[in-house]
Design a protein around this motif. Structure first.
Motif, PDB file in Angstrom:
ATOM      1  N   ILE A 202       0.873  -1.256   0.079  1.00  0.00           N
ATOM      2  CA  ILE A 202       0.047  -0.039   0.122  1.00  0.00           C
ATOM      3  C   ILE A 202       0.811   1.267   0.079  1.00  0.00           C
ATOM      4  CG2 ILE A 202      -1.556   1.261   1.325  1.00  0.00           C
ATOM      5  CD1 ILE A 202      -2.887  -1.133   2.397  1.00  0.00           C
ATOM      6  N   VAL A 241      -6.047  -2.225  -3.199  1.00  0.00           N
ATOM      7  CA  VAL A 241      -5.518  -0.918  -3.751  1.00  0.00           C
ATOM      8  C   VAL A 241      -6.411  -0.893  -5.041  1.00  0.00           C
ATOM      9  CG1 VAL A 241      -3.260  -1.098  -2.759  1.00  0.00           C
ATOM     10  CG2 VAL A 241      -3.689  -2.314  -5.126  1.00  0.00           C
ATOM     11  N   TRP A 246      -6.912   3.098  -6.923  1.00  0.00           N
ATOM     12  CA  TRP A 246      -5.649   3.687  -7.016  1.00  0.00           C
ATOM     13  C   TRP A 246      -4.733   2.617  -8.243  1.00  0.00           C
ATOM     14  CZ3 TRP A 246      -4.338   2.752  -1.289  1.00  0.00           C
ATOM     15  CH2 TRP A 246      -4.985   3.569  -0.439  1.00  0.00           C
TER      16      TRP A 246
END
Length: 456
Positions: A202, A241, A246
């Motif tokens: 992350i 994620v 993202w």
């Protein structure tokens, strides 16, 4: 099965029983028995490497914009602006450099060019200048030629490459839908961010987003497996994620087929997003994994192949007499799954070899072993009127399993020369491929099946 075909293609014999609207819609199908079949893809995902999918790029090429994906200033509604943006992108995809094709990566819906730009040498790797103006010229040439994949890694040139590419993309202000950025989360036990823990994954993704100045990354690849981290933690972190927006997709780099299958099994077990691509080495002298195992992984679990090699990544000299030793000394044929490792320790050894003339005894033996084959392939390339690198690029793309081949270039001349190699693909007919096979004599084959009863 016939009902499934009817749901997308319609049936001329039953069209008259439907409403008038349906009859009007299917009128063209009734008049022409050779109605194109690709519309069946309304009901299922397309097969990645079908060139017939190019017809889906058809559309107007005019409208606001410069034809390269840049939407000009258009007065009007948001719908008009969106229409002009789509038209500009379609125009760019319809007029790429000769040989550029667009394919689905794995069994996903992501369309990528059949060649991408591996930016290691572009941003100052071995043979690269590290000059940002030169790098921007290379990236602009790649984009204008139709290349839409830009590959990065925190292992190649550190975080500097992501920072420089972020500045270049910000200055160019290209439509975000027209290019694909891939980066890697690099596992190395000697770095500060050790392992592939949820924390490290992350934090790495968030840091890459800041350096790239992007709202999302198209593909994040896990570079090598961490044997100390559970596979469940890795796939759950990648799923997180992606769910946050993202990252769009995730993949692997230098994983064995067993490790890829383990990741896929964990994804199915815990309802996580599965990987869509494996990035692996593939060239004339390394063929086993891409030719034997990657097609099987694609057909079984939908994992595609993004290939790189010591040739196409820009690791060879332009002179033939230097190219053989430079190319062959960069490879280690001891490990069938990773013959060239993109690690900090090994890249440092490349600099030492260039600067101090250091060479390993095993490397010299390997160079001598493959030098004769290299000279024969180079002679064949001379007869075809091309360089060894161009022939290697065309040969790699003849394999339908390769959905994207990463090229490397330190300057625009190298990139232009590599792109010209795409025009050799039609020239590699059956007789020419047989001649190359005769020279190489390294076509991989599976070991014979052994009965467990016979072993008792």
């Amino acid at each position: 099965m016939s009902q499934l075909m009817l749901c997308s293609l319609g049936n001329s014999s039953n069209a008259g029983n439907d409403t008038n609207n349906n009859a009007n819609t299917n009128s063209s199908m009734e008049d022409d028995d050779s109605y194109p079949l690709p519309t069946i893809y309304r009901c299922r995902a397309p097969i990645a490497s079908l060139d017939c999918m190019e017809e889906f790029n058809s559309g107007g090429g005019g409208g606001g914009g410069d034809g390269l994906g840049n939407c000009g200033a258009v007065a009007g509604t948001k719908e008009q602006l969106l229409t002009n943006c789509i038209a500009a992108q379609a125009h760019r995809l319809q007029h790429p450099s000769p040989g550029i094709r667009y394919r689905n990566l794995g069994k996903s819906g992501l369309r990528v060019s059949n060649v991408g730009l591996g930016t290691w040498t572009t941003f100052g790797g071995v043979g690269g200048s590290g000059n940002e103006e030169t790098a921007e010229a290379v990236i602009a040439l790649a984009y204008d030629s139709g290349v839409n994949v830009f590959d990065l890694s925190e292992a190649h040139s550190g975080h500097r490459a992501e920072t420089q590419l972020g500045r270049i993309l910000s200055r160019r202000a290209w439509n975000r839908t027209t290019y694909v950025v891939t980066t890697k989360i690099y596992w190395n036990s000697k770095t500060e961010g050790r392992g592939l823990s949820r924390k490290h994954i992350i934090e790495s993704v968030q840091a890459s987003l800041l350096r790239l100045q992007l709202s999302y990354i198209d593909i994040v690849m896990i570079h090598k497996v961490d044997p100390m981290c559970p596979m469940e933690e890795i796939v759950r972190a990648m799923n997180y994620v992606i769910s946050k927006g993202w990252v769009m997709y995730w993949g692997t780099s230098r994983w064995s087929p067993v490790e890829i299958m383990e990741a896929y099994t964990n994804c199915r077990q815990f309802n996580c997003v599965t990987p869509i691509v494996e990035q692996a080495e593939y060239h004339l002298f390394y063929r086993e994994k891409p030719e034997l195992y990657m097609p099987e992984l694609y057909n079984k679990i939908g994992v595609g192949l993004m290939a790189w090699s010591t040739v196409t990544i820009g690791m060879v000299s332009s002179r033939t007499e230097d190219c053989g030793m430079s190319f062959l000394s960069r490879s280690s044929y001891k490990n069938k799954y990773s013959s060239f490792s993109w690690t900090e320790d090994e890249t440092q050894s490349l600099y030492k070899e260039q600067e101090y003339g250091w060479k390993d005894k095993l490397v010299d033996e390997e160079a001598r072993k493959y030098s004769d084959k290299f000279r024969e392939v180079s002679a064949l390339a001379d007869r075809m009127g091309c360089s060894f690198g161009q022939l290697a690029i065309a040969w790699s793309l003849k394999n339908e399993s390769v959905q994207c081949l990463l090229l490397g270039a330190a300057n625009i001349d190298q990139l232009y020369e590599s792109l010209q190699g795409l025009q050799l693909i039609p020239k590699l007919n059956a007789s020419m491929m047989s001649e190359i096979e005769r020279i190489l004599d390294n076509k991989p084959s599976r070991p014979p099946m052994v009965s467990t009863l016979a072993l008792r």
